[in-house]
Scaffold this motif. Structure first.
Motif, PDB file in Angstrom:
ATOM      1  N   UNK A   1       0.820  -1.214   0.000  1.00  0.00           N
ATOM      2  CA  UNK A   1       0.000   0.000   0.000  1.00  0.00           C
ATOM      3  C   UNK A   1       0.852   1.260   0.000  1.00  0.00           C
ATOM      4  N   UNK A   2       2.144   1.115   0.340  1.00  0.00           N
ATOM      5  CA  UNK A   2       3.020   2.293   0.340  1.00  0.00           C
ATOM      6  C   UNK A   2       3.492   2.636  -1.076  1.00  0.00           C
ATOM      7  N   UNK A   3       3.180   1.762  -2.037  1.00  0.00           N
ATOM      8  CA  UNK A   3       3.611   2.033  -3.411  1.00  0.00           C
ATOM      9  C   UNK A   3       2.592   2.932  -4.091  1.00  0.00           C
ATOM     10  N   UNK A   4       3.077   3.772  -4.961  1.00  0.00           N
ATOM     11  CA  UNK A   4       2.185   4.718  -5.633  1.00  0.00           C
ATOM     12  C   UNK A   4       2.464   4.734  -7.121  1.00  0.00           C
ATOM     13  N   UNK A   5       1.495   5.293  -7.828  1.00  0.00           N
ATOM     14  CA  UNK A   5       1.682   5.554  -9.257  1.00  0.00           C
ATOM     15  C   UNK A   5       1.312   7.015  -9.465  1.00  0.00           C
ATOM     16  N   UNK A   6       2.312   7.835  -9.787  1.00  0.00           N
ATOM     17  CA  UNK A   6       2.053   9.265  -9.906  1.00  0.00           C
ATOM     18  C   UNK A   6       1.587   9.801  -8.562  1.00  0.00           C
ATOM     19  N   UNK A   7       0.493  10.557  -8.556  1.00  0.00           N
ATOM     20  CA  UNK A   7      -0.016  11.118  -7.304  1.00  0.00           C
ATOM     21  C   UNK A   7      -0.929  10.142  -6.566  1.00  0.00           C
ATOM     22  N   UNK A   8      -1.309   9.052  -7.206  1.00  0.00           N
ATOM     23  CA  UNK A   8      -2.320   8.179  -6.617  1.00  0.00           C
ATOM     24  C   UNK A   8      -1.774   6.837  -6.160  1.00  0.00           C
ATOM     25  N   UNK A   9      -2.690   5.956  -5.721  1.00  0.00           N
ATOM     26  CA  UNK A   9      -2.294   4.614  -5.295  1.00  0.00           C
ATOM     27  C   UNK A   9      -1.746   3.803  -6.480  1.00  0.00           C
ATOM     28  N   UNK A  10      -0.960   2.782  -6.166  1.00  0.00           N
ATOM     29  CA  UNK A  10      -0.355   1.966  -7.229  1.00  0.00           C
ATOM     30  C   UNK A  10      -1.424   1.171  -7.978  1.00  0.00           C
ATOM     31  N   UNK A  11      -1.067   0.729  -9.181  1.00  0.00           N
ATOM     32  CA  UNK A  11      -1.994  -0.085  -9.967  1.00  0.00           C
ATOM     33  C   UNK A  11      -2.313  -1.400  -9.247  1.00  0.00           C
TER      34      UNK A  11
END
Lengths: 404, 73
Positions: free
Chosen positions: A11-21
């Motif tokens: 859950x600590x991973x992100x994609x751009x400004x949002x949550x990860x895929x």
């Protein structure tokens, strides 16, 4: 110190400004999903629940009776019986349940009321102006993280705690070292020892001669109700909560505004009257705090139709909850014009961030001062070359090169 | 018309309500918990007060509809 295990969570991973895929795919499977997570770096993965919908997260975080924050429950949950029982960190509000949590929190909250925080506003404004002077002296391009986001969050924290000017640089550098995964274990342990010794000395000094600051005031009002370990723990929690989150929000917030010129235009057209709305939408959109302290069910609980058994752990994803389509159909859009959406960027329930008013004031001050000085602020590199933090307590940026 | 009630016992002292509607909610100097400055706010604040109730992390605020010509108006 927070669980290092937190860094291992998806859950600590992100994609751009949002949550990860990845986490978005998990959300598609349900409001609560089972995930295998390593409780510590290198440890074998253990099953854990992830709460991913706005309602499920609010339900778990809002239920302090059936969900515990205490480490000993979590240890039992993970290791079944457990070889050791980790102690709660003394003074760390996030590790406590009622009634201990309430006892501590009630003594601390007067220092964090909306009115009390207003007293720190002129100081924060002066800090921001000093940082902007330094940026001008250095000339463009300048790294906004190094020269603005990081020093503002650091200086405000030091003002709050009463860390003298001469000590600040070393205090903040050593704090950072503790968190840097690429430093050796020995180096990190030494930095941790430095920080805790420093806070111990600070508390001792304030005991002897309490000043007008946060610690001095606590000692004057409630000195006999706190032992030194609790006071040190409280300071430690302020450090953890007051640096990376604020740093991340300032730097990511600036990037988000630069990347959404139509939204920035709203702020620039009427800064004083729109800034609170901008701050609120940025808090939701960026959700820099990945998750609160994991909760452990102390009895069987049904959340979002899913049975969570006594002893099982739940991690609540703040970024995913704040992007739940129940809040708005276009929830992934950064939109400061809409009626503010409810969000839980500062948490929910009795552990709601005690420093929320302080954080909002810092962000408001930082964005306003920056664009007042540099109305034509722009990125000095293409946006896809801005390095995002991928492994830290709070989401943020490694660097943000800007020009003006 | 709306009537606002607060429960200081379960208040988490987050200050959200004071930030959102300072004319209606205040915080106690002593422990930061909610103090109701205006239990019968003017109609134009009703929407904001409902938002404050929705955003309260402790669920300490409740909003009740009441007759416009009821007592206290």
């Amino acid at each position: 110190m927070p669980d290092e295990s937190q860094h291992q969570f998806d859950h600590a991973r992100r994609a751009g400004f949002g949550p990860s895929d990845d986490i978005r795919r998990q959300r598609a499977q349900g409001a609560l999903v089972r995930e295998e997570v390593a409780p510590a770096p290198g440890a074998a993965p253990e099953p854990i629940w992830m709460a991913l919908s706005y309602e499920a997260v609010r339900q778990v975080m809002g239920d302090h009776v059936r969900f515990s924050n205490q480490r000993r429950f979590r240890a039992q949950a993970i290791r079944g019986g457990s070889k050791h029982r980790p102690q709660e960190m003394s003074g760390h509000l996030m590790d406590y349940d009622q009634p201990e949590h309430t006892r501590l929190r009630k003594m601390l909250t007067p220092e964090f009321t909306v009115r009390r925080i207003q007293r720190l506003k002129p100081v924060t404004e002066a800090i921001a102006e000093r940082c902007l002077d330094a940026m001008e002296r250095k000339g463009r391009p300048a790294d906004l993280v190094e020269l603005y986001a990081s020093p503002i969050s650091g200086a405000v924290l030091c003002e709050l705690l009463g860390v003298p000017r001469d000590d600040r640089r070393e205090f903040l550098v050593k704090h950072q070292w503790q968190l840097e995964q690429d430093r050796s274990r020995k180096e990190r342990a030494a930095a941790q020892a430095y920080t805790s010794n420093y806070l111990r000395a600070l508390v001792k000094r304030q005991r002897k001669d309490p000043d007008e600051g946060f610690i001095g005031q606590l000692i004057r009002d409630h000195g006999d109700n706190f032992d030194d370990e609790e006071l040190i723990g409280i300071c430690g929690l302020m450090v953890l909560a007051g640096l990376d989150n604020v740093n991340g929000m300032i730097s990511l917030g600036v990037l988000a505004l630069l990347e959404h010129p139509d939204q920035l235009a709203v702020l620039l057209a009427d800064p004083e009257n729109t800034v609170d709305r901008v701050v609120d939408e940025l808090l939701r959109f960026l959700s820099v705090a990945h998750a609160p302290t994991p909760r452990t069910a102390v009895e069987d609980v049904v959340v979002a139709g899913q049975l969570i058994k006594a002893g099982e752990e739940v991690v609540c994803s703040i970024p995913m909850a704040n992007r739940d389509p129940v809040l708005a159909p276009d929830v992934d859009r950064f939109d400061v014009n809409r009626e503010p959406l409810p969000h839980i960027a500062f948490g929910h329930g009795i552990h709601h961030c005690i420093g929320a008013a302080l954080g909002r004031m810092e962000l408001r001050t930082a964005y306003l001062a920056l664009w007042r000085r540099f109305p034509d602020l722009r990125l000095a590199v293409p946006a896809d070359q801005v390095p995002h933090k991928t492994n830290s307590i709070a989401y943020g940026l490694e660097r943000l090169p800007v020009a003006w | 018309m709306v009537e606002v009630r607060v429960d200081a016992e379960i208040c988490a002292a987050s200050g959200m309500c004071t930030l959102l509607v300072p004319a209606v909610f205040d915080q106690s100097e002593e422990d930061g918990t909610v103090v109701l400055a205006d239990p019968a706010p003017p109609a134009e604040l009703a929407a904001k007060v409902r938002t404050a109730a929705l955003r309260c992390p402790a669920g300490a605020i409740s909003v009740h509809e009441r007759e416009a010509d009821g007592p206290g108006t």
